[in-house]
Design a protein around this motif. Structure first.
Motif, short mmCIF file in Angstrom:
data_model
loop_
_atom_site.label_atom_id
_atom_site.label_comp_id
_atom_site.label_asym_id
_atom_site.label_seq_id
_atom_site.Cartn_x
_atom_site.Cartn_y
_atom_site.Cartn_z
N GLY A 22 0.82 -1.20 0.00
CA GLY A 22 0.00 0.00 0.00
C GLY A 22 0.86 1.25 0.00
O GLY A 22 1.95 1.27 0.57
N GLY A 23 0.36 2.30 -0.64
CA GLY A 23 1.09 3.55 -0.71
C GLY A 23 0.41 4.56 -1.61
O GLY A 23 0.57 5.77 -1.43
N HIS A 24 -0.37 4.07 -2.56
CA HIS A 24 -1.16 4.97 -3.40
C HIS A 24 -2.38 5.45 -2.61
O HIS A 24 -2.97 4.70 -1.83
N SER A 25 -2.77 6.69 -2.83
CA SER A 25 -3.93 7.25 -2.13
C SER A 25 -5.21 7.15 -2.94
O SER A 25 -6.30 7.43 -2.44
N GLN A 26 -5.07 6.74 -4.23
CA GLN A 26 -6.24 6.51 -5.08
C GLN A 26 -6.00 5.24 -5.91
O GLN A 26 -4.99 4.56 -5.76
#
Length: 419
Positions: free
Chosen positions: A259-263
């Protein structure tokens, strides 16, 4: 040197192909000389007709498109030394394409040797063989309950003496399906579960031993593609007849979740067998290390990204976006945003891009404007050719084994055989 001034300049013409080399290759020409005049000069010296071949001219890292003087002005070339111009045979773009109509929108395509796989919005996977004939061999296989968003061919295996293709599809139903296909039969062996929203993209590692997937749930997941995993769980929920995997399908969970993307994650591809590249609606490109289990680089722009591909040959990332631009990124830079160049020419969103498997400078794109464009990254302000047009937006593309395939919302795939 001003392009408006008519001056004499010395040039050296260097062929990248021995058969087109000139014995005398230094000439004095007007700065107003164009590519057409260079073409005529070489053809006259080599006694070639207009139909034999056309040449492309390269100065430095750029393709010459205007007059020699215009290029000299752009790079502030004084004319005191000899300007070296390389030339090579131009790519001949096929004028004909094979068009095959299917039953629904085509969300994903993948080329496997002499077979093409197309994932449809009705949840079916179309297996297309003998596509060069007037009557292609098309078989339809019910895989998902909702639209297919991506198709990834892994490899061909032998089962009981028969060759079968392993294909993974992703869907709006939040799953991926690992399916074994032959000419007239299919068997979904594993259902990959772990995403909690539409699985937008998938990509097989170079070794075909792992698969990456991205989703609207903002996560990147890595899966094993082994056919002998001890952690697989037997499918207990029965499905409707001819709709999705059978009750005997095993459930597989991800090896890794990152995880790391905000969208939403919109595109993914492998850089090698360890690193994965993703694009997202959050306007970023991320490079992930699947051994260190972390993001090791983030590149940010000012537009939502829709797709990504990596080239081992050029060592560049290509992305398509919602602002109509194609961007090339160089991971070797040190700054937070390393845009190598921007390709201009699309008139709609760019949901799919693909590097040539044989060239470090050519790629294709598909756009919501319905056009499939062929690019040479040395001419960023103009595409090489329109390979074809769909009657509606293009959603997916692939380029393998000398074939370019596009699929779209017009329920069709177009197949172009490249020289």
């Amino acid at each position: 040197m001003a392009a408006s001034e008519d001056q004499q300049i010395q040039i050296r013409l260097i062929s990248t192909e021995e058969k087109y080399s000139l014995d005398q290759n230094v000439f004095s020409l007007s700065t107003k000389s164009s590519c057409n005049e260079l073409q005529d000069l070489i053809k006259n010296l080599l006694d070639l007709s207009d139909d034999d071949i056309d040449f492309t001219f390269q100065v430095g890292e750029k393709i010459l498109q205007n007059s020699i003087g215009k290029y000299c002005e752009e790079i502030n070339f004084s004319g005191e030394s000899i300007l070296e111009i390389k030339y090579f045979g131009s790519l001949k773009v096929p004028e004909q394409a094979t068009v095959i109509a299917l039953d629904d929108w085509v969300g994903g395509v993948s080329i496997a040797d002499s077979t093409i796989y197309a994932g449809l919005y009705n949840g079916q996977l179309a297996r297309i063989g003998n596509y060069s004939n007037t009557s292609p061999n098309i078989s339809l296989h019910s895989i998902h309950e909702k639209p297919i968003k991506s198709v990834a061919y892994l490899k061909t295996v032998q089962e009981n003496g028969d060759a079968k293709d392993i294909v993974v599809t992703s869907s709006l139903d939040h799953t991926l399906c690992f399916t074994l296909l032959s000419e007239d039969a299919s068997n979904t062996l594993y259902e990959f579960r772990g995403h909690t929203a539409t699985v937008t993209c998938s990509s097989a590692s170079p070794s075909s031993e792992q698969l990456a997937s991205g989703s609207w749930d903002n996560y990147l997941k890595i899966w094993s593609t082994s056919m002998n995993e001890s952690g697989d769980i037997e499918q207990r929920n029965k499905r409707k007849k001819n709709s999705g995997p059978s009750p005997s399908t095993l459930i597989r969970t991800p090896l890794i979740t990152l995880g790391g993307h905000s969208q939403a994650v919109t595109g993914c591809c492998w850089k090698d067998n360890i690193q994965v590249i993703t694009t997202s609606m959050d306007m970023s490109v991320k490079l992930w290390d699947t051994q260190a289990l972390k993001c090791v680089k983030t590149l940010s722009i000012n537009s939502s990204l829709q797709c990504v591909d990596w080239s081992d040959k050029s060592q560049l990332i290509v992305t398509g976006s919602s602002d109509k631009y194609i961007r090339l990124f160089d991971l070797r830079g040190e700054s937070g945003t390393i845009v190598h160049s921007t390709l201009l020419g699309n008139e709609g969103w760019v949901p799919c891009v693909k590097w040539s498997p044989t060239s470090d400078v050519q790629l294709i794109s598909g756009s919501y404007d319905g056009r499939s464009l062929l690019w040479d990254i040395r001419t960023p302000k103009s595409y090489l050719a329109v390979l074809g047009s769909h009657e509606d937006k293009i959603l997916c593309t692939d380029w393998q084994n000398g074939k370019i395939v596009t699929g779209g919302a017009d329920n069709k795939i177009r197949i172009v055989e490249m020289p």
